[in-house]
Design a protein around this motif. Sequence first.
Motif, short mmCIF file in Angstrom:
data_model
loop_
_atom_site.label_atom_id
_atom_site.label_comp_id
_atom_site.label_asym_id
_atom_site.label_seq_id
_atom_site.Cartn_x
_atom_site.Cartn_y
_atom_site.Cartn_z
N LEU A 1 -3.97 -3.06 -5.65
CA LEU A 1 -3.26 -3.59 -4.80
C LEU A 1 -3.82 -5.28 -5.21
O LEU A 1 -2.78 -6.52 -4.82
N THR B 1 -6.92 4.46 -4.01
CA THR B 1 -7.91 3.21 -3.19
C THR B 1 -8.19 2.02 -4.47
O THR B 1 -9.33 2.63 -4.00
N ASN B 2 -7.47 2.15 -5.53
CA ASN B 2 -8.27 1.45 -6.45
C ASN B 2 -8.31 -0.04 -5.79
O ASN B 2 -7.04 -0.28 -6.26
N CYS B 3 -8.84 -0.45 -6.09
CA CYS B 3 -8.87 -2.35 -5.61
C CYS B 3 -7.40 -2.65 -6.55
O CYS B 3 -7.06 -4.23 -6.45
N ILE C 1 0.70 -0.96 -0.39
CA ILE C 1 -0.06 -0.21 0.06
C ILE C 1 0.60 1.53 -0.29
O ILE C 1 0.47 2.46 -0.44
#
Lengths: 205, 232
Positions: free
Chosen positions: B139, B134-136, B100
Amino acid sequence: MSDQPTAAERFLNGILPENPVYRQLLGMCPVLAVTSGMKPAITMAGATAFVLIMSNTLVSLIRGLLKPHLRILVFTLTIATFVTIADRFLAAFMYDMSKQLGPYVPLIIVNCLIISRAEICASKQKLGTAVADAVGMSLGFALALASIATVREILGSGTWFGIDVLGSGWPAWGIMVLPPGAFLTLGLLLGGAEWFGKRRAAKAS
Amino acid sequence: METVSSLILIFIGAALINNFVLHYFVGICPFLGVSRRVDTAFGMGLAVTFVITIASFLSWVFTYYILRPGAPLPLWVWNVMGGAEGATVDLSVLSYIMYIFVIASSVQFVEMYVRKFQPKLYESFGVFLPLITTNCAILFACLEIMKHLQDPTQLWGLHEALVLAIGGGVGFTIAISLMAGIREELDLADVPEALKGAGIALIVAGIMAMAFMGFTGVDRGVEQALMALIGR
């Protein structure tokens, strides 16, 4: 927003009036991915609740130290820490479930619900308010996950929590436990919630 | 040739069969939020592909040299510090925090670089960059790479990680552009009042996911075709 809602109001707001899934459309990724059955859905809701409550607590405690330009980074690192704890816990005590949830446990880190609660509420409110808010939001999130999982599991495999409810004659709708079923169920449930809310508002006025 | 065919299969798998959006449900937020017009959707897709590639590159490097079980760097530190011989050092518990951090900082750097040196590009997709943290999907790509690096029998090289990342980005671009095209037409359609907005978008996505299920098995066909090609 001159009159701030109290802790109790925030708690209740999270459950239905500001439901994270049906009203705010937050955290869609786990909502769609883990709702093929009740068990993964409830485990996911529990893990998310743990992370949300802990991160809201910690962010609220350190809110005086936050620097505006670094706050998002601090939030994500805080959340990542608690997600690591939740993930290790699941891997240690519920190994099969942890395998089934796969990458969606670490993906709690980027669940917009948690970061938006840290930003909107925890970084500005006292500890009690922040925790009440987190508990309310987690309950709302769990409710939403459970409602979608109920529809998908009953139609898709004729069971609920693994218990047979529709009998062996039920032709399981395989599509409901597959990805398209997730999109269709959530779309129709959102429409239903919208329609219900509108009808109630029309009756009240 | 073997490696080339396995790379092609990884690419097809990530872009079409197991499409990030329609199969793994990652990247739903921009998929629903930024899919009103085809050109912005395409810009968002390109921005995601760009960042996903950079983040995957960095996370492969970190995972391979530092985080995976038996990685060289912590082992070297362990030996320098005078730790016991023959120990394996496993830092994978730190992976999530590391990823992250890598994603957030690479997004920040990419934004700064593009703003300074590519002002035209910045105008076209600069607005989406902060959203991408915060775009999954990003990740998720890092986690997939981690999964393949933790198992010593199928240790992925850098080229495989990058192909997965680009495939995932292309798949995201395809999905979000198709979605935007359909939604532009939907504006003219008579949608029930309650389903307007997110409801109908999700139902459309469900039908698209069904269509993408049709790609199941394409990888096996491609594999056979490639084998036949090598055989001749």
